[in-house]
Design an enzyme around this catalytic site. Structure first.
Site, PDB file in Angstrom:
ATOM      1  N   HIS A 140      -0.472  30.645 -19.951  1.00  0.00           N
ATOM      2  CA  HIS A 140      -1.280  29.586 -20.521  1.00  0.00           C
ATOM      3  C   HIS A 140      -0.632  28.249 -20.202  1.00  0.00           C
ATOM      4  O   HIS A 140       0.454  28.180 -19.621  1.00  0.00           O
ATOM      5  CB  HIS A 140      -1.453  29.765 -22.029  1.00  0.00           C
ATOM      6  N   ASP A 170      -4.302  22.952 -17.575  1.00  0.00           N
ATOM      7  CA  ASP A 170      -5.688  23.401 -17.463  1.00  0.00           C
ATOM      8  C   ASP A 170      -6.574  22.337 -16.830  1.00  0.00           C
ATOM      9  O   ASP A 170      -7.422  22.636 -15.981  1.00  0.00           O
ATOM     10  CB  ASP A 170      -6.237  23.748 -18.847  1.00  0.00           C
TER      11      ASP A 170
END
Length: 374
Positions: A140, A170
């Site tokens: 992540h 991201d």
């Protein structure tokens, strides 16, 4: 003023979930692309379950997926997979976010799609890229920042890196490189007639955000020392200082003219104007000066001054000042296309809300097709 958006008529098949891919296809949709989003039957995209709820899904899902058409399809079912493959065969762009090799096993990989659609721009967004020893690893945002070294360049007094204020990898390593390369690939396809497979690695794309550290290393000054560089806490000119009422002031007076004016307003003793070699002491002195007054004092003092210094705002304050766009509508401006800040879901009269997830089949348009005629 033109009424056509830049990507009007472009077809996007979105197989991604959560943030990087859906934000990328949102930006494409805002530019006029027709985005069809495929989700698993029943629960759909995991982000639909987040809180708080806005309409029939979570606020996060609504923000990222409005203006798209959402359909449920079990990609492990050959019949439903084949319907999705047929959509990919007619798409200009396919965006997927599975781990490397998953779409191949499902029968929706790049080579399979390219055989049907040589002009397809097939974009794969992953943490570590399609190839190499780390390709299959889970991760992540925080992991990607940690492994590239970026997370550790700023530390607190105990030497601990802080949790970042948002998901940098991201968006900056996934969404934006994906959109930029998709647009470049479409431009190339216009010239050659052929598409390509885009390999978007969020971890590797973070290297761009570390450009200054690489430049310093190449210039012979070594790798960054945590908390000691110009932009990571080592300089009094680029620092966050606490006020007397528990608020903070962000100082970014890097240029000499800004620094000198700030020093004047603070009544900084002359011996600290040249901070070189005594950075820690100057940080301490300025911290004492700013810490002696409340935030409102500094807000008023800096108002209208060129000192690159501001009070750290709450989101409520930023919205009240008009610096957070809570009611945005992307507009056609003159002959260009103005894409502003990520807006909240807009008036349904202006733009379609996010699609509800229907039965596990692809509902066609009124004429029986999924994609409209070109």
């Amino acid at each position: 003023m033109t009424s056509a958006r830049p990507l009007s008529g472009v077809r996007v098949l979105d197989l991604s979930t959560l943030l990087p891919g859906p934000l990328a296809t949102l930006l494409l949709a805002e530019a006029g692309a027709d985005v069809v989003k495929i989700e698993r039957p029943g629960r759909g995209d995991e982000m639909r379950t987040y809180r708080p709820v806005l309409g029939e899904a979570s606020a996060n899902y609504a923000v990222l997926n409005r203006g798209k058409r959402a359909f449920a399809a079990d990609l492990k079912d050959p019949a439903e997979r084949d319907r999705v493959l047929a959509l990919a065969g007619e798409a200009d762009i396919v965006v997927e976010q599975f781990r490397p090799g998953v779409t191949d096993r499902l029968g929706l990989g790049y080579e399979r799609v390219r055989a049907l659609n040589p002009g397809v721009v097939y974009c794969s967004i992953t943490g570590y890229g399609q190839h190499g020893p780390d390709a299959g690893r889970a991760g992540h945002d925080l992991n990607y920042l940690a492994e590239t070294g970026l997370l550790g360049v700023v530390v607190d007094g105990a030497g601990k890196p802080p949790v970042p204020p948002t998901v940098l990898a991201d968006i900056a390593g996934g969404t934006y490189p994906a959109v930029m390369n998709i647009l470049l690939a479409l431009r190339q396809r216009d010239a050659t007639g052929t598409g390509c497979h885009l390999d978007i690695s969020m971890t590797r794309n973070l290297h761009l955000m570390a450009y200054g550290y690489f430049a310093t290393y190449q210039g012979g000054d070594g790798w960054p020392v945590p908390g000691r560089e110009l932009l990571t806490g080592g300089s009094p000119r680029y620092q966050v200082y606490a006020t007397s009422d528990g608020r903070h002031v962000a100082v970014a007076a890097l240029e000499q003219k800004f620094w000198e004016r700030l020093a004047s307003l603070l009544e900084l003793p002359a011996e600290y104007l040249d901070e070189r070699g005594q950075e820690s002491r100057v940080i301490e002195v300025i911290g004492g000066l700013i810490g002696a007054r409340p935030a409102e004092h500094w807000r008023k003092l800096f108002d209208g001054e060129d000192v690159c210094s501001v009070v750290v705002a709450t989101f409520e304050e930023a919205a009240a000042a008009g610096l957070v766009d809570t009611d945005s509508d992307h507009r056609l401006v003159g002959d260009g296309f103005d894409v502003g800040a990520l807006p909240l879901p807009v008036d349904p009269a202006l733009r379609r809300p996010p699609g509800a997830l229907g039965a596990p089949s692809l509902d066609p348009l009124p004429d029986g097709r999924i994609w409209p005629e070109r």
